[in-house]
Every structure is written in C-alpha cells, then in structure tokens.
Write an enzyme that holds these catalytic residues in place. Sequence first.
Site, PDB file in Angstrom:
ATOM      1  CG  HIS A   1      78.876 -31.005  57.138  1.00  0.00           C
ATOM      2  ND1 HIS A   1      80.027 -30.996  57.895  1.00  0.00           N
ATOM      3  CD2 HIS A   1      78.127 -32.202  57.275  1.00  0.00           C
ATOM      4  CE1 HIS A   1      80.220 -32.621  58.080  1.00  0.00           C
ATOM      5  NE2 HIS A   1      79.089 -33.087  57.806  1.00  0.00           N
TER       6      HIS A   1
ATOM      7  CG  HIS B   1      87.541 -23.857  53.816  1.00  0.00           C
ATOM      8  ND1 HIS B   1      88.260 -24.768  53.960  1.00  0.00           N
ATOM      9  CD2 HIS B   1      87.096 -23.721  55.096  1.00  0.00           C
ATOM     10  CE1 HIS B   1      88.677 -25.399  55.088  1.00  0.00           C
ATOM     11  NE2 HIS B   1      87.546 -24.527  55.874  1.00  0.00           N
ATOM     12  CD  GLU B   2      84.996 -20.738  56.536  1.00  0.00           C
ATOM     13  OE1 GLU B   2      84.266 -21.373  57.191  1.00  0.00           O
ATOM     14  OE2 GLU B   2      86.193 -20.728  56.734  1.00  0.00           O
TER      15      GLU B   2
ATOM     16  CG  HIS C   1      82.945 -25.406  57.372  1.00  0.00           C
ATOM     17  ND1 HIS C   1      83.096 -26.749  57.566  1.00  0.00           N
ATOM     18  CD2 HIS C   1      84.148 -24.883  57.356  1.00  0.00           C
ATOM     19  CE1 HIS C   1      84.552 -26.929  57.846  1.00  0.00           C
ATOM     20  NE2 HIS C   1      85.293 -25.825  57.694  1.00  0.00           N
TER      21      HIS C   1
END
Length: 672
Positions: A468, A461-462, A465
């Site tokens: 991105h 998940h991290e 990010h």
Amino acid sequence: MTNLLLENWNTPFDLPPFDKIEDAHFGPAMEAALEDGRAAIRAIAEAPEPPTFANTIEALELADATLDRVAGVFFNLAGSDSNPKRQELQRAFAPKLSAYSSEIVNNEALFRRIDDLWQRRDTLGLSAEQMRVLYLTHRGFVRSGAALEGAARERLTEVKSRLSVLGTEFTQNLLADEAGWFMELAEEDLEGLPDFVVSAARAAGEEKGANGPVVTLSRSLIVPFLQFSPRRDLRETAYRAWAARGMNGGETDNRGIATEVLALRDERAKLLGYESFAAYKLETEMAGTPEAVRDLLMAVWSPAKSAAEADADVLAKMMAEDGVNGPLEPWDWRYYAEKRRLAEHDLDEAELKPYFQLDAMIDAAFDCATRLFGLEFRPLDVTLYHPDARAWEVTRDGRHMAVFIGDYFARGSKRSGAWCSAMRSQKKLGGEVRPIVVNVCNFAKGDPALLSYDDARTLFHEFGHALHQMLSDVTYASISGTSVARDFVELPSQLYEHWLEVPEVLEKHARHAKTGEAMPRELLDRLLAAQTYDMGFQTVEYVASALVDLDFHDGAAPADPIAAQADTLARIGMPHAIGMRHATPHFAHVFAGDGYSSGYYSYMWSEVMDADAFAAFEEVGDPFDATLAAKLEQHVLSAGGSAEADALYTAFRGRMPGVEALLKGRGLLDAA
Ligand SMILES: [Zn+2]
C-alpha cells in the site's frame, strides 16, 4: 554542532546514514524541526496575500518537511531498536508533539484561510485530488473544534482534557486489577497442563514472589490455563477473576469512569453539531453511519450464534460424558473446545514448522508481488540500524519504486507485535519522493529460521501494508499510502494473507527445510481446515463486544453502562456459555482512549472486505488474474486516501462488499 539529521544525506536512495546518526542528534533535531514547522505555519497564517490553494493548503503539506524526516527516523528506531536514551527522548517528545499539533488546529488565522478556501472551493479550479485534500484538511480542523467560538470552544477543550485524564485512569485501574490478582497452584494442580503453560506459570510465580507456580490474568497465561486445566473449580475461580477486572469495587473500579466517559463523548459530539458520538466518529470511516455498522454486525451475528449454539451442544455432551452435571459455563468452553480440536484437527506445529522457512516466505511474498504487480526485489548492500535488518530495492520495468526494509527477528530492544511503517512516505508535491517502507516482526531466530503458520500469515499481512505504501501514487503526502480510513486500512494487508493460502504458492515456497519436499497435500488441507475451528465462539464473543460498543455511542449516553450492556446482550440472545471478548469495565479499546470507540467493529469490517475482494480472484479462477490485479493497484493500492473508501472499493469490485465471503471464510455459511 552539525546535526546529520538536518543535513543532506547524499546516500543511495537518500537512506538515513544510520551508522553516523547518534542518539544525541535527536533532541536538537526535533527542536529544530518544530521550530521550522512553527515558522512555516506562521508564514502561512500571517501571509498578507489572500489565501490560495498553493499558499495555504500546499504550504501546509510542506510545513512539516523537517519534522517528517526527523520523526520518520526516530520513531522507527524507538519501536524497533530502543534503548534507555531513546525511551527518555520518546517521553520528552510526546508532550511537545501534542502541543505542536494543538497549536496548529487552534490557530484561528490559519483556520480562517482554510475556511475561506473551502467556502470558495468551486471557484478554485482544483483537481479531484486537490479538492479531496482541501476537504480533509478543513474537516480535520472543524472536527477538532476550530469552527467553535466562545464558551462552546472552552467547554470542548475542558471535555477533551477530562477525557484524556479518564482514559489514563481507566488503563491504570485495569493494569492494577490485572497485576493485583493471582492464584497459587499446588504441584497437583499442574496436572494436564502442557509444558509451556507450566513453565509460564512457574515464571509468573517467581515474578509475583509466590512460593510456586501461579495463574495470572495475563491473556497469554489465563487463556491456555482455561484451555488445558481439567480442574473445573480452578477454571471457574480464574475465569471469574478475569471477567471481574475493572469492577472489583474500591479505587480501581472502572464503572464510574465508563459512565463519565460516555456522557462526555456525547457532549463533545453535540458541541460539534453531531447527533451522537457514533455519528461523529463514523463520519470519517468507510462505514459512514451507525446503521451501516449495525447492519454488518447483525448480518454476521445470526449465523455465528447458530454455529456457536450447535457447538455448545457438542461441548455440553462431552462435559456430561466427563460426569459433570449442569449447564456448560463460560469457564468450560475453552477446555472442551480444545479437547474437541485435538480429536478433530490434530495439527502438530512441530510437523508444520520445517515447511515455513523465513527466507522462503519472504521469497513467496515477493514472488506474489512480482506476479500480481510486476515488482522486482534486489538485495541492497547498505548499513542499516541493526545487523538483523535487511533492505531491498523495489523496481518495476527498471524504474525505482521504493526501498523495502525487513526487520524480522525478535530482540529485547524491539517492542512486541508486528507492524509496517513508512520511514519516508511517497508524494509528488515539491518533487517526486519514493518511499522507504519497513516491516517489523518478532520471529524467533534459528538456522534456518522457521516460522509457524501464523507467523507466515503475519509476514504476508505486513507485506500487504508495505505494498500500500510502495505502490502509492499521489501528489500529497497527507493522503499517501496507508493514510486512509481506519476501517479501510487493513484491506490491503488482510487481503494479501489470502495469497499465502493459494496451493501453488505453498507448493512452490513451503518446502521442507531438510528434504526440500513440498508440503504434502493432505497436511495442507488439514492446516486450512483447522483455520475455521471454533469460529462460532470467536465470532460471538467479538460481535457482542462490537454491538455493545456501538449501542453505547449511538444515541444518548447511558446512565448505567453495565445495565445498558446487559440490555444489549439480552436483546441479541447472547449464548450462556460465552462471555464478551471485552466487557465494559475492562474494554480498553473503547475506554482507554478514542482509537476504537464506536470502532471496535472495524476488525470485522476489514475482514468482510478482504474476503469479498479475494473472492473476485476466485470467481475468475485465477489468483493472479492480471486485469483484477491492475484494478486493485489502480483503485486501492496506489490511490491512498485520494477518494472515499467506498468509492475506491466499488471502483475495484464493481459493487460494495457483501458478508457471504466472510461467512464462508469463517466456516459459518452452513449456519446462515
Ligand atoms: Zn495490519
């Protein structure tokens, strides 16, 4: 005194020289940064030349160069490696930074220049990205009240400051109610509780100065107690206390605060020219309107409710077999759901853990990024702020893309949870800057360090990010990386979690720490099946809260929020044995501040998108399809906030997302 934070670093990749920066540098550097920022703002606002995009908007983008540099280092350290000095600095910086940003939005000369550009926008010859930055800058000022005059402006300031006082009171009351209640347990009351609950109850007892173990209202203790305690009477007492937080009468009662907050928000929205607070709040989100949010929530509500009702029948039967008469109650659900889980999905964490080695999961996250986006990762031998933090250089075709820092282990100086932050953001204005991106987690150390499956998902998940930020390719820092709508920002991260579930990824990377064997297919299947267990309940408790939040802010403020909440629940047919995930008097997301007010839906909005986006890869039968990966990078991961989120998503997927993939992912499709 020379202050390293304000000097040229001359380090590889311009990384902060962590081993030379001292805590004593931060205070003076912050003062200097704010002074720099103020001087830059003054120069823009008071410039004798007529406003141009370059001398106003671009100058604003660059005004905080020093501040971004100092704050980038400081806030990363304050979160991941705090100490008393850093905590003290954090308290001192908060009011200074908030005063600084209000000064900017209240600077009338500055706003006049921005507004002038906005009025002439079609004559300025701007690129699409420049037009977007102008639009967002202007909108930010207007939404803060910069366009208001006289009494309206004064009233808005009063409303905002009263709201911030009420938000703090709401939180403090909630904390007081949570801290003020505990239930003592006799030794025989511990029967049936697993060791970790017993030790948590004993530790809580010591902390409360009780004579023995206690149950408190902390989620990490009361939820497992409700799951495991066979004592229905104790479960009922604990549940009722938990549900009553914020509505016990007296000084800590939050009901009056909720009423006043909703009325003030309504007034604030109307002062700014919006029909309702929800209309104001959702303007900047991908959802855009209250109707779009309602459509989403109701599309999920019906199948979730059907699934929950079917589950309730099964659980009620189990309860009757236990010899308990009467209907299934909210304090029974978790207990019987846990019994059923054990029978149907007996998944032993201890059996799973050896397959999830931290280093192998880092490799897995990198490997997927290599296959999807051609990124390569090379360990860097540099000194960071803590020995546990590690750095990699990220390149593509030999070109430097980013520095990635992974700081994975729990320690006392780190706040809880997991997050991704950019110590430096990507931008091109004033010379190309590539980002420094940090992932911080709280995994347990070990030799080798082993993760739970949830931990591994958090890591992915991290890292989503982080992608991105690392793939960001825009000119202006204000729209770079994760600077996007709140209901869009979790798309890259939640989407990336799906690659962890790809069987070939697990086969390659989830290997037993001792034997090196790949995880058996049967264990993998059981693991994936267990992911959707009890989703009817979880979806119902969440969606009910999201709908109440939306109803509160869509239309006139209710005179009695508790009655309004009851109306909403009656209208949607809330199942008897399920409580709201957060009820009004303790709904901190909505009342402790503005962050998630008429925004609680956004967790599910993101999930709709991540499920729908991954379905695109499933539809072509290849989780690493190159064409789709390129589109994902072009329209989402590199695009930041350069266009509206719905336009970005549509460019990637060819259409807006539908809820089918989410329902399938939650195992709710059969109930639809
Ligand atoms: Zn996230």
